[in-house]
Design an enzyme around this catalytic site. Structure first.
Site, PDB file in Angstrom:
ATOM      1  N   ASN A   1       0.859  -1.197   0.000  1.00 41.44           N
ATOM      2  CA  ASN A   1       0.000   0.000   0.000  1.00 41.44           C
ATOM      3  C   ASN A   1       0.891   1.242   0.000  1.00 41.44           C
ATOM      4  O   ASN A   1       2.110   1.124  -0.046  1.00 41.44           O
ATOM      5  CB  ASN A   1      -0.933  -0.022   1.226  1.00 41.44           C
TER       6      ASN A   1
ATOM      7  N   LYS B   1     -13.649   0.744  15.985  1.00 39.98           N
ATOM      8  CA  LYS B   1     -12.347   0.049  15.921  1.00 39.98           C
ATOM      9  C   LYS B   1     -11.671  -0.021  17.286  1.00 39.98           C
ATOM     10  O   LYS B   1     -11.113  -1.062  17.643  1.00 39.98           O
ATOM     11  CB  LYS B   1     -11.440   0.734  14.890  1.00 39.98           C
TER      12      LYS B   1
END
Ligand code: PMT
Length: 394
Positions: free
Chosen positions: A208, A336
């Site tokens: 990424n 999260k």
């Protein structure tokens, strides 16, 4: 206040050099040991004798003196707790930003591993020059503290931005940085940075756009504050602290767990790939597909952050995650932090081009386990790193 502290003052060739005589006295009044190093041009504005008398030390100008056992630039850099370059000319700023070491002052600054303050002073046209501004940005991202010049009447006859900032500002900033040094002494902080590299075959991989800048800035900040950082990263960097070079998420998982036992804090700034190739071909895959399509079977990577949170090796260990979201930042971050179980979660919006992935800047919201939140406005990753550590350790 400063007894036992070693202050290294670098003076370059600008008219504001005369003001530094008073700065030396300010440090001496607080019992600091002051050493001065000058570029040859600085001596057009102040004399060696003046600086020597005020600092009560020899003034460094020449890089190579045959009678000295250790190279001069290394001994100056080893001895000092902080370096202040004031006034910093456009010429010296540009050399520092590009790693040019053609005199004693620039060589010391290049070798220096502790905080460096740069106080530029120059003509306003020079200050606004595109290349000088680019070089200033480069120095900021490399963790130099820049004290911007101020507006006013300049010695060259212009009115504009270019005057050396006040001596009080330089003095106070140096005290702040020197005190900051001690705050994290003996803390072992593990920081992960950069994207993981998940191989497909011998020449290809999935990754990424994480550059590692955010995590590296945190490791630098921790180091500057006296901590012993352990940086676990896919990015090739050389640092004065421990760096463990990894590629894949499973390499990272192993490295984190190898270091975890006696650590005080773990900060997971890395962009860990959620999936990896189920089978890595041990050859370069051929373009043989008749319909122009191929499938790569992926399997899930371990969730390192979640795993550490369930395996804290002591109750005071602090676990910090990052959260990269492109929409509903706060809502997703709240979910999260609950799901991963970490003490802090640093949420950043990766849909913006001016912050986040690969940028030198970030803007984040810090979420705490108890539901509190703190937003940090856009700043360099170095500044954000300082503020994150300040939030954690006060
Ligand atoms: O590297 P830069 O170019 O400076 O960019 C910085 C950054 C945008 C990458 C950084 O600020 C950031 O947001 N890092 C976390 C990226 C990420 O993976 O976010 P996530 O929401 O997918 O993961 C949440 C947390 O779990 C992260 O702390 C991550 O390290 C961790 N994780 C994720 C997956 C996994 N398998 N294991 C993990 O430990």
């Amino acid at each position: 206040m400063l007894s036992g502290k070693n202050i290294l003052i670098g003076i370059t060739g600008g008219i504001a050099a005369y003001k530094i005589c008073e700065l030396i006295r300010m440090y001496k009044r607080q019992n600091a040991n002051v050493r001065v190093v000058c570029t040859p041009n600085a001596l057009n504005f102040v004399t060696k004798l003046t600086l020597q008398n005020l600092s009560q030390n020899e003034v460094g100008i020449e890089e190579f003196e045959l009678e000295k056992f250790k190279p001069e630039h290394i001994s100056y850099a080893d001895e000092a707790d902080i370096m202040i370059i004031a006034p910093a000319t456009a010429n010296t700023i540009s050399k520092l930003a590009n790693g040019i070491c053609d005199n004693l002052l620039t060589s010391i600054a290049c070798a220096f591993q502790k905080p460096i303050i740069i106080a530029p002073a120059m003509n306003c046209g020079m200050w606004n020059n595109k290349f000088i501004q680019e070089n200033i940005e480069k120095l900021k991202t490399a963790n130099y503290t820049i004290l911007d010049p101020e507006d006013g009447y300049l010695a060259c006859g212009y009115n504009g931005t270019g005057r050396l900032c006040s001596l009080d500002k330089i003095f106070n900033k140096s005290i702040e940085l020197l005190n900051r040094e001690k705050k994290l002494t003996n803390k072992k902080i593990i920081i992960t940075a950069g994207g993981t590299i998940e191989k497909i075959d011998t020449v290809r991989y999935i990754s990424n756009f994480s550059s590692g800048k955010m995590g590296i800035a945190i490791a630098d900040s921790a180091y500057n504050q006296g901590a012993q950082p352990v940086l676990i990263t896919s990015v090739k960097v050389q640092k004065p602290y421990k760096v463990i070079q990894i590629e894949s998420a499973t390499d990272m998982q192993k490295a984190v767990f190898d270091e975890l036992e006696d650590s005080d804090c773990v900060i997971m700034a890395a962009a860990v790939a959620d999936y990896r190739a189920k089978n890595i071909a041990n050859y370069k895959m051929k373009k043989t597909s008749p319909d122009g399509e191929i499938s790569i079977e992926l399997t899930q990577n371990p969730d390192i952050l979640k795993e550490i949170c369930t395996k804290k090796t002591n109750p005071n260990q602090i676990i910090v995650g990052f959260c990269a979201e492109s929409e509903d930042l706060i809502k997703n971050a709240k979910e999260k932090i609950a799901k991963k179980g970490c003490d802090y979660l640093i949420a950043n919006d990766i849909s913006r081009k001016d912050i986040g992935f690969s940028s030198d800047f970030n803007e984040v919201t810090i979420l705490k386990k108890n539901g509190e939140m703190k937003a940090l406005s856009r700043a360099t990753k170095a500044e954000i790193a300082d503020k994150i550590l300040e939030e954690i350790y006060g």
